[in-house]
Design an enzyme around this catalytic site. Structure first.
Site, PDB file in Angstrom:
ATOM      1  N   ARG A 116     -13.871  -4.402   3.155  1.00 47.15           N
ATOM      2  CA  ARG A 116     -13.177  -3.874   1.973  1.00 47.15           C
ATOM      3  C   ARG A 116     -14.181  -3.877   0.828  1.00 47.15           C
ATOM      4  NH1 ARG A 116      -7.466  -5.393  -0.655  1.00 47.15           N
ATOM      5  NH2 ARG A 116      -6.947  -4.008   1.065  1.00 47.15           N
ATOM      6  N   HIS A 143      -7.750   4.182   2.556  1.00 48.17           N
ATOM      7  CA  HIS A 143      -7.189   2.938   3.098  1.00 48.17           C
ATOM      8  C   HIS A 143      -6.566   3.254   4.464  1.00 48.17           C
ATOM      9  CE1 HIS A 143      -5.966  -1.073   3.259  1.00 48.17           C
ATOM     10  NE2 HIS A 143      -5.162  -1.163   2.228  1.00 48.17           N
ATOM     11  N   GLN A 146      -3.995   0.832   6.223  1.00 53.81           N
ATOM     12  CA  GLN A 146      -2.676   0.828   5.587  1.00 53.81           C
ATOM     13  C   GLN A 146      -1.833   2.005   6.080  1.00 53.81           C
ATOM     14  OE1 GLN A 146      -1.300  -1.441   3.144  1.00 53.81           O
ATOM     15  NE2 GLN A 146       0.516  -0.334   3.829  1.00 53.81           N
ATOM     16  N   ASP A 238       2.351   3.486  -5.395  1.00 50.72           N
ATOM     17  CA  ASP A 238       1.264   2.496  -5.415  1.00 50.72           C
ATOM     18  C   ASP A 238       0.966   2.201  -6.888  1.00 50.72           C
ATOM     19  OD1 ASP A 238      -0.953   0.903  -4.785  1.00 50.72           O
ATOM     20  OD2 ASP A 238      -2.277   2.606  -4.352  1.00 50.72           O
ATOM     21  N   CYS A 278       2.396   0.133  -0.435  1.00 51.83           N
ATOM     22  CA  CYS A 278       1.362  -0.616   0.301  1.00 51.83           C
ATOM     23  C   CYS A 278       1.328  -2.076  -0.130  1.00 51.83           C
ATOM     24  CB  CYS A 278       0.006   0.039   0.107  1.00 51.83           C
ATOM     25  SG  CYS A 278      -0.456   0.284  -1.611  1.00 51.83           S
ATOM     26  N   ARG A 306       0.970  -3.940   9.221  1.00 51.06           N
ATOM     27  CA  ARG A 306      -0.493  -4.028   9.083  1.00 51.06           C
ATOM     28  C   ARG A 306      -1.069  -4.814  10.262  1.00 51.06           C
ATOM     29  NH1 ARG A 306      -3.010  -3.537   4.201  1.00 51.06           N
ATOM     30  NH2 ARG A 306      -4.874  -3.646   5.476  1.00 51.06           N
TER      31      ARG A 306
HETATM   32  N1  NVA Z   1      -4.682   1.696  -4.658  1.00 47.65           N
HETATM   33  C1  NVA Z   1      -4.681   0.252  -4.519  1.00 47.65           C
HETATM   34  C2  NVA Z   1      -4.289  -0.131  -3.137  1.00 47.65           C
HETATM   35  C3  NVA Z   1      -4.200  -1.622  -2.907  1.00 47.65           C
HETATM   36  C4  NVA Z   1      -3.834  -1.973  -1.487  1.00 47.65           C
HETATM   37  C5  NVA Z   1      -6.047  -0.287  -4.867  1.00 47.65           C
HETATM   38  O1  NVA Z   1      -7.044   0.290  -4.434  1.00 47.65           O
HETATM   39  O2  NVA Z   1      -6.118  -1.275  -5.602  1.00 47.65           O
HETATM   40  N1   CP Z   2      -1.956  -3.364   0.995  1.00 46.51           N
HETATM   41  C1   CP Z   2      -3.074  -4.121   0.989  1.00 46.51           C
HETATM   42  O1   CP Z   2      -4.152  -3.720   1.439  1.00 46.51           O
HETATM   43  O2   CP Z   2      -2.905  -5.364   0.453  1.00 46.51           O
HETATM   44  P1   CP Z   2      -4.062  -6.397   0.049  1.00 46.51           P
HETATM   45  O3   CP Z   2      -4.801  -5.761  -1.110  1.00 46.51           O
HETATM   46  O4   CP Z   2      -3.350  -7.644  -0.333  1.00 46.51           O
HETATM   47  O5   CP Z   2      -4.978  -6.574   1.220  1.00 46.51           O
END
Ligand code: NVA
Ligand code: CP
Length: 321
Positions: A116, A143, A146, A238, A278, A306
């Site tokens: 990530r 993502h 997800q 989101d 998500c 997930r």
């Molecule tokens: N769009 C959000 C998704 C988090 C799972 C982010 O990138 O922070």
């Molecule tokens: N939805 C998701 O990826 O959650 P986290 O940011 O907690 O991993």
């Protein structure tokens, strides 16, 4: 279509999961099918530890996470492997050490990488330079893990995916991009409602439109929430300020004020539409408590999925066969 009966044709060993755009609809269905099977096996108490026995998976995080970290750690363990958490400052990807060197060193120690981070190019660099599968656990652009969980959730609640409609309300961000890709590959109509200045990038929209043409479905980008939600089987939102954009939180709260999913907005979709997020959610901003905790919300099924979706990815990319 019954995911448990799905007969796959795809080959996965040693591939990556970077964007999903390079996966065929059949390959995506194979991942979802295996996810459904692994979920059922787990509920029946069946042992799955042969699948990753003796395998080590590096989990690199340069952004925060709860679901992704926990579900990968638990998932690897349920499959009999071992997961190593590596924090951003520890690895210093591209600063302490080049992406090339990190990819080559990790390839000598572990059997796969989940990462990530901010830049998609770093994830693709690890895949290009290393000799082991790389899984994208979220970048600024995508993502994919997800949305595999999301479509598994839609399937569980609504049955056959092709011909369904998913509406996303909010920022044209990584979630919007990945939802456009997976929905358009699987023949799910997808509509994205954003303020004009926050529409998804044209390149991703055109990929999705190409995919949808092949699948016989539609991709709609609009500023009109009612248009997006009309006939929708699933309503998705989101956060308005994604990780890395915290400095814009106040401006975005103003810009997205009309894009909250509340009970009145949810009524614009089909009466039995499911609500997806998500997570993490900012209750009171992009979604109200009433929707999050209401009868149409399946956000915790979605979070659980997930685990199952990622176990399928791990098994296909690096598991014993
Ligand atoms: N769009 C959000 C998704 C988090 C799972 C982010 O990138 O922070
Ligand atoms: N939805 C998701 O990826 O959650 P986290 O940011 O907690 O991993």
């Amino acid at each position: 279509m019954d995911l448990l009966q799905y007969k796959p044709k795809a080959q996965f060993a040693q591939r990556h999961l970077l964007t999903l755009q390079d996966y065929t609809p059949d390959e995506i269905l194979q991942v979802l099918s295996l996810a459904a099977k692994l979920k059922l096996q787990r509920k029946l108490g069946m042992d799955q530890t042969h699948i990753l026995r003796g395998k080590n998976v590096a989990l690199i995080f340069t952004k925060p996470s709860m679901r992704t970290r926990v579900s990968f750690e638990v998932g690897v363990q349920q499959l009999g492997g071992h997961a190593l958490y590596i924090s951003g400052p520890e690895i210093g990807l591209g600063t302490r050490e080049s992406v090339y060197d990190v990819a080559n060193v990790l390839s000598r120690f572990v059997d796969g990488i989940m990462i990530r981070t901010f830049h998609q190019s770093d994830v693709e660099g690890l895949a290009k330079y290393g000799q082991i599968p790389v899984i994208n656990g979220l970048t600024d652009d995508y993502h994919p893990c997800q949305v595999l969980a999301d479509l598994l959730t839609l399937y569980e609640h609504k049955g056959a995916l092709a011909g369904r409609k998913l509406a996303f309300v909010g920022d044209g961000n990584n979630m919007a991009n990945s939802l456009m890709i997976i929905c358009s590959k699987l023949g799910v109509d997808v509509a994205i409602a954003t303020p004009a200045a926050y529409a998804p990038q044209a390149a991703y929209v055109s990929w999705a439109k190409e995919n949808a043409k092949a699948a016989g479905s539609t991709v709609t980008i609009t500023t009109d929430i009612a248009e997006a939600l009309r006939g929708a089987d699933a309503v998705y939102t989101d956060v308005w300020a994604s990780m890395g954009m915290e400095a814009e939180t106040e401006k975005r709260a103003r810009d997205f004020a009309d894009y909250q999913v509340n009970s009145a907005v949810l009524k614009l979709a089909k009466p039995d539409a499911i609500f997806l997020h998500c997570l993490p959610a900012h209750r009171g901003s992009e979604v109200t408590d009433e929707v999050m905790d209401g009868p149409q919300s399946v956000v915790f099924d979605e979070a659980e999925n997930r685990l199952h979706a990622q176990k399928a990815v791990l098994a296909l990319l690096m598991g014993a066969r």
